[in-house]
Scaffold this motif. Structure first.
Motif, mmCIF file in Angstrom:
data_model
loop_
_atom_site.group_PDB
_atom_site.id
_atom_site.type_symbol
_atom_site.label_atom_id
_atom_site.label_comp_id
_atom_site.label_asym_id
_atom_site.label_seq_id
_atom_site.Cartn_x
_atom_site.Cartn_y
_atom_site.Cartn_z
ATOM 1 N N SER A 290 0.856 -1.184 0.000
ATOM 2 C CA SER A 290 0.000 0.000 0.000
ATOM 3 C C SER A 290 0.891 1.231 0.000
ATOM 4 O O SER A 290 2.118 1.127 -0.033
ATOM 5 C CB SER A 290 -0.932 -0.003 1.218
ATOM 6 N N GLN A 291 0.300 2.410 0.041
ATOM 7 C CA GLN A 291 1.099 3.624 -0.028
ATOM 8 C C GLN A 291 2.086 3.747 1.126
ATOM 9 O O GLN A 291 3.194 4.250 0.959
ATOM 10 C CB GLN A 291 0.180 4.858 -0.057
ATOM 11 N N LYS B 212 -8.201 -5.447 1.435
ATOM 12 C CA LYS B 212 -8.807 -4.153 1.713
ATOM 13 C C LYS B 212 -7.733 -3.110 2.000
ATOM 14 O O LYS B 212 -6.807 -3.357 2.774
ATOM 15 C CB LYS B 212 -9.756 -4.277 2.912
ATOM 16 N N TYR B 213 -7.848 -1.961 1.366
ATOM 17 C CA TYR B 213 -6.913 -0.839 1.513
ATOM 18 C C TYR B 213 -5.513 -1.165 1.001
ATOM 19 O O TYR B 213 -4.562 -0.447 1.332
ATOM 20 C CB TYR B 213 -6.829 -0.355 2.967
ATOM 21 N N LYS B 214 -5.357 -2.210 0.206
ATOM 22 C CA LYS B 214 -4.066 -2.536 -0.388
ATOM 23 C C LYS B 214 -4.089 -2.164 -1.864
ATOM 24 O O LYS B 214 -5.118 -2.203 -2.520
ATOM 25 C CB LYS B 214 -3.753 -4.029 -0.227
ATOM 26 N N ILE C 179 9.384 2.247 -5.281
ATOM 27 C CA ILE C 179 9.356 2.204 -6.742
ATOM 28 C C ILE C 179 7.967 1.825 -7.245
ATOM 29 O O ILE C 179 7.447 2.423 -8.196
ATOM 30 C CB ILE C 179 10.410 1.216 -7.266
ATOM 31 N N THR C 180 7.341 0.857 -6.611
ATOM 32 C CA THR C 180 6.008 0.430 -7.034
ATOM 33 C C THR C 180 4.991 1.551 -6.910
ATOM 34 O O THR C 180 4.186 1.791 -7.818
ATOM 35 C CB THR C 180 5.553 -0.783 -6.201
ATOM 36 N N ASN C 181 5.043 2.273 -5.815
ATOM 37 C CA ASN C 181 4.064 3.337 -5.586
ATOM 38 C C ASN C 181 4.302 4.568 -6.452
ATOM 39 O O ASN C 181 3.359 5.299 -6.772
ATOM 40 C CB ASN C 181 4.080 3.749 -4.111
ATOM 41 N N GLN C 182 5.544 4.813 -6.843
ATOM 42 C CA GLN C 182 5.855 6.024 -7.589
ATOM 43 C C GLN C 182 5.653 5.895 -9.090
ATOM 44 O O GLN C 182 5.593 6.890 -9.802
ATOM 45 C CB GLN C 182 7.306 6.444 -7.319
ATOM 46 N N SER C 183 5.540 4.682 -9.591
ATOM 47 C CA SER C 183 5.411 4.467 -11.028
ATOM 48 C C SER C 183 3.976 4.665 -11.487
ATOM 49 O O SER C 183 3.027 4.527 -10.716
ATOM 50 C CB SER C 183 5.896 3.061 -11.395
ATOM 51 N N LEU D 289 -4.196 -3.758 -7.686
ATOM 52 C CA LEU D 289 -5.524 -4.079 -7.157
ATOM 53 C C LEU D 289 -6.547 -2.976 -7.418
ATOM 54 O O LEU D 289 -7.747 -3.202 -7.346
ATOM 55 C CB LEU D 289 -5.424 -4.343 -5.650
ATOM 56 N N LYS D 290 -6.081 -1.770 -7.725
ATOM 57 C CA LYS D 290 -6.969 -0.645 -7.923
ATOM 58 C C LYS D 290 -7.531 -0.597 -9.340
ATOM 59 O O LYS D 290 -8.458 0.149 -9.615
ATOM 60 C CB LYS D 290 -6.227 0.675 -7.659
ATOM 61 N N ALA D 291 -6.960 -1.409 -10.235
ATOM 62 C CA ALA D 291 -7.194 -1.184 -11.658
ATOM 63 C C ALA D 291 -8.387 -1.922 -12.234
ATOM 64 O O ALA D 291 -8.742 -1.708 -13.378
ATOM 65 C CB ALA D 291 -5.942 -1.565 -12.443
#
Length: 247
Positions: free
Chosen positions: A126-127, A183-185, A207-211, A241-243
């Motif tokens: 998550s963030q 949830k929330y991930k 790196i995952t969160n910034q891309s 998971l958001k997509a």
């Protein structure tokens, strides 16, 4: 669904024994599989390919697997894979003793079932947090869980890659199978130890969160590991998971 799979041979191996793949079944459920093979005469590549393809083909043919059925499906199928590899290794001298790590995840819209044998890992990201969902079945992993080694000590330990469990090297195996809430991930990541030997968990999270998308993130993770020497094969499956919707 925004998902990608990438594998790279690395700079110090003459072939790639990793195998990563994902598939949707007949009711649009998702299975992710990552394997890291071992054994002489390229037998590690054979073991990881058998393990991954066997799980993928079995899952592809299924209809709806309920959450209550997921744990048993993973247990039965991984044991079937183990039997396939073990029997083949016993009948071919060039492949004797071959095996593979295995990490698999069945993803639902609100939870994920994860199974693993060995040190191929699954993470939830998550963030503000990255959580390793699997336990490394290694000598060093055992020392860490017993409090005898710190994370930093484990990363430098000369025996950090000695496995205590693998698929195909014994008649019976007992995979870890665990359930987690999504949830929330934001992301689920499966990766072989070629990546985690080079990158810290915080670097993976950052790196995952910034891309901007999962393929870009996976490429950046691989690139950073390569920039640091990447002595082993390294492989990633990354799911956003958001997509999109999951069954």
């Amino acid at each position: 669904m925004n998902i990608t799979a990438i594998t790279h041979q690395g700079f110090h191996r003459n072939h790639n024994e990793d195998y990563v793949q994902y598939v949707y079944n007949q009711t649009n459920q998702l299975l992710m599989v990552a394997c890291d093979g071992m054994g002489g005469h390229n037998a590690g590549e054979v073991a990881s390919t058998i393990a991954c393809n066997s799980l993928i083909e079995s899952f592809k043919a299924t209809n709806l697997i309920t959450k209550d059925q997921a744990k048993e499906w993973l247990r039965v199928q991984i044991n079937n894979v183990n039997e396939l590899i073990f029997k083949r290794s016993q009948s071919n001298d060039d492949e004797r003793g071959m095996g593979t790590t295995l990490c698999a995840a069945i993803v639902y819209h609100d939870e994920v079932w994860v199974a693993n044998i060995g040190d191929t890992r699954a993470y939830m990201i998550s963030q503000d947090k990255i959580h390793q969902m699997t336990y490394d079945h290694t000598f060093v992993g055992h020392l860490m869980r017993s409090g005898e080694l710190t994370d930093d000590e484990a990363r430098q330990h000369p025996q950090r890659n000695i496995l205590t469990k693998s698929v195909g090297t014994s008649r019976l195996i007992y995979p870890d199978i665990m359930k987690y809430s999504t949830k929330y991930k934001d992301f689920i990541l499966l990766c072989t130890d070629g990546l985690t030997d080079e990158l810290t968990d915080d670097e993976i999270k950052s790196i995952t969160n910034q891309s901007n998308d999962v393929h870009q993130a996976a490429e950046q993770l691989i690139e950073l590991a390569l920039n640091r020497g990447a002595s082993d094969n390294l492989s990633i499956i990354l799911l956003d998971l958001k997509a999109g919707d999951l069954e």
